[in-house]
Design an enzyme around this catalytic site. Structure first.
Site, PDB file in Angstrom:
ATOM      1  N   VAL A  73       0.272  -1.263  -0.530  1.00  0.00           N
ATOM      2  CA  VAL A  73       0.145   0.067  -0.071  1.00  0.00           C
ATOM      3  C   VAL A  73       1.093   1.121   0.277  1.00  0.00           C
ATOM      4  O   VAL A  73       2.147   0.952   1.173  1.00  0.00           O
ATOM      5  CB  VAL A  73      -0.875  -0.319   1.498  1.00  0.00           C
ATOM      6  CG1 VAL A  73      -1.742   1.508   0.878  1.00  0.00           C
ATOM      7  CG2 VAL A  73      -2.038  -0.919   1.697  1.00  0.00           C
ATOM      8  N   CYS A  74       1.074   1.611  -0.279  1.00  0.00           N
ATOM      9  CA  CYS A  74       1.470   3.520  -1.179  1.00  0.00           C
ATOM     10  C   CYS A  74       2.832   3.306  -1.123  1.00  0.00           C
ATOM     11  O   CYS A  74       3.271   2.630  -1.563  1.00  0.00           O
ATOM     12  CB  CYS A  74       0.736   4.429   0.362  1.00  0.00           C
ATOM     13  SG  CYS A  74       1.104   6.216   0.032  1.00  0.00           S
ATOM     14  N   THR A  75       3.597   4.482   0.037  1.00  0.00           N
ATOM     15  CA  THR A  75       4.879   3.596  -0.106  1.00  0.00           C
ATOM     16  C   THR A  75       5.576   2.296   0.419  1.00  0.00           C
ATOM     17  O   THR A  75       6.994   2.187   0.380  1.00  0.00           O
ATOM     18  CB  THR A  75       6.060   4.795   0.743  1.00  0.00           C
ATOM     19  OG1 THR A  75       5.298   4.449   1.989  1.00  0.00           O
ATOM     20  CG2 THR A  75       5.205   6.169   0.020  1.00  0.00           C
TER      21      THR A  75
END
Length: 339
Positions: A113-115
């Site tokens: 998720v995301c970074t």
């Protein structure tokens, strides 16, 4: 605390947390999988930290862990690797990256998720794979890890058993896609409606996802056509264009849609374009002409006709209804858009 559905056929979701993790990167997927259990899903969710201790998230909130990495006794069906604002420091932690590799090796599917994509890339798990991350960091991901084929526009990307998602709420989109794979589109839609996910998308998110509408199909060729429509609703998706793309006749394509999707090609394309337009209206301030062009309706008038015919409201009224939570809304049309 375990969030679980016990019994034969249940799937284990392991969410790995670490100091400085972003809270929503964790809770978004957890909410999707646990909510899915209310609609027939079969998920057992575990929060795992390196040593089993609680962690402090980037929001300053304490987040408890169910298990340490060493306490895991069986492989995970889904491993979720969230991100955090201090990802540059986290990817220098060799011991943590070793844990990520170890957990991923034991999982059927690894999803960031995301970074969290930076953790997977630093661990060597995204080499020669397509991937994405938060739009603000896609260029950095490509520069730091040139062996990763970064897709800057996608909400989420699946490449083999690796999945990566864009920023913040995109982990919800990714998790909904997995629920759809496991339990079908109806369950995924029920979860999406229950969570009101479009209301939660941040206004700055430039991408939008309509993959929750794409039905599961046994036909790989048809899946490619459906994905192409979902990934770029504004492109040319006439029946003949889709048939050419798939290398089949128009008649065969029509039959496949009827058998596998349960609707006509034109209706499916309009469904996708309509949801894409809804997402743009909910999260942005683009002029109607831009919304119409990007989502494949062509003109503002065509967009307006589709909204009135399918939703009973104009695009302008729809956008206005999503500018607030609806408290004190006087426009009766706003009561219809959620139906």
């Amino acid at each position: 605390m375990h969030h679980e559905h016990r019994g034969a056929g249940s799937r284990t979701v392991t969410v790995f947390v670490f100091p400085g993790v972003r809270l929503l990167d964790v809770t978004g997927p957890v909410e999707v999988f646990t909510t899915a259990n209310e609609f027939g899903g079969r998920y057992r969710v575990e929060i795992v930290s390196q040593d089993g201790a609680e962690v402090i998230t980037s929001a300053g909130t304490r987040l408890g862990a169910d298990l340490s990495v060493d306490d895991l006794t069986e492989p995970s069906d889904i491993l979720v690797i969230p991100g955090g604002p201090e990802w540059e420091t986290v990817i220098k932690d060799d011991a943590l990256l070793d844990v990520v590799r170890r957990l991923s090796d034991q999982a059927n599917c690894t999803a960031s998720v995301c970074t969290g994509a930076f953790l997977l890339a630093a661990a060597g798990l995204l080499d020669r794979r397509r991937a994405t991350t938060h739009w603000r960091h896609t260029r950095e991901l490509a520069l730091r890890f040139p062996s990763v084929r970064v897709d800057p526009d996608a909400i989420f990307v699946r490449d083999g058993r690796m999945m990566t998602s864009a920023g913040v709420t995109a982990g919800i989109d990714l998790s909904l896609a997995l629920v759809e794979d496991h339990h079908g589109a109806e369950v995924a839609r029920a979860v999406a409606k229950d969570m009101v996910v479009f209301m939660q998308r941040p206004g700055g998110q430039s991408q939008f996802s309509v993959r929750s509408l794409a039905p599961h199909t046994r036909q790989e060729m048809l899946r490619g056509v459906l994905d192409a429509v979902a990934e770029n609703p504004g492109a040319n998706h006439t029946l003949s264009a889709m048939a050419r793309r798939a290398g089949v006749s128009v008649r065969h394509m029509t039959r496949l849609f009827h058998e596998e999707v349960g609707t006509t090609p034109a209706r499916y394309v309009e469904d996708i374009r309509l949801e894409a337009a809804q997402a743009m209206l909910e999260t942005g301030d683009d002029p109607m002409s831009v919304v119409a062009r990007r989502t494949g309706f062509g003109s503002s008038e065509s967009l307006r006709r589709a909204f009135v015919r399918r939703l009973g409201v104009t695009p302008g009224a729809y956008r206005t209804s999503f500018r607030t939570t609806g408290v004190g809304a006087k426009d009766p049309a706003s009561a219809r858009v959620s139906s």
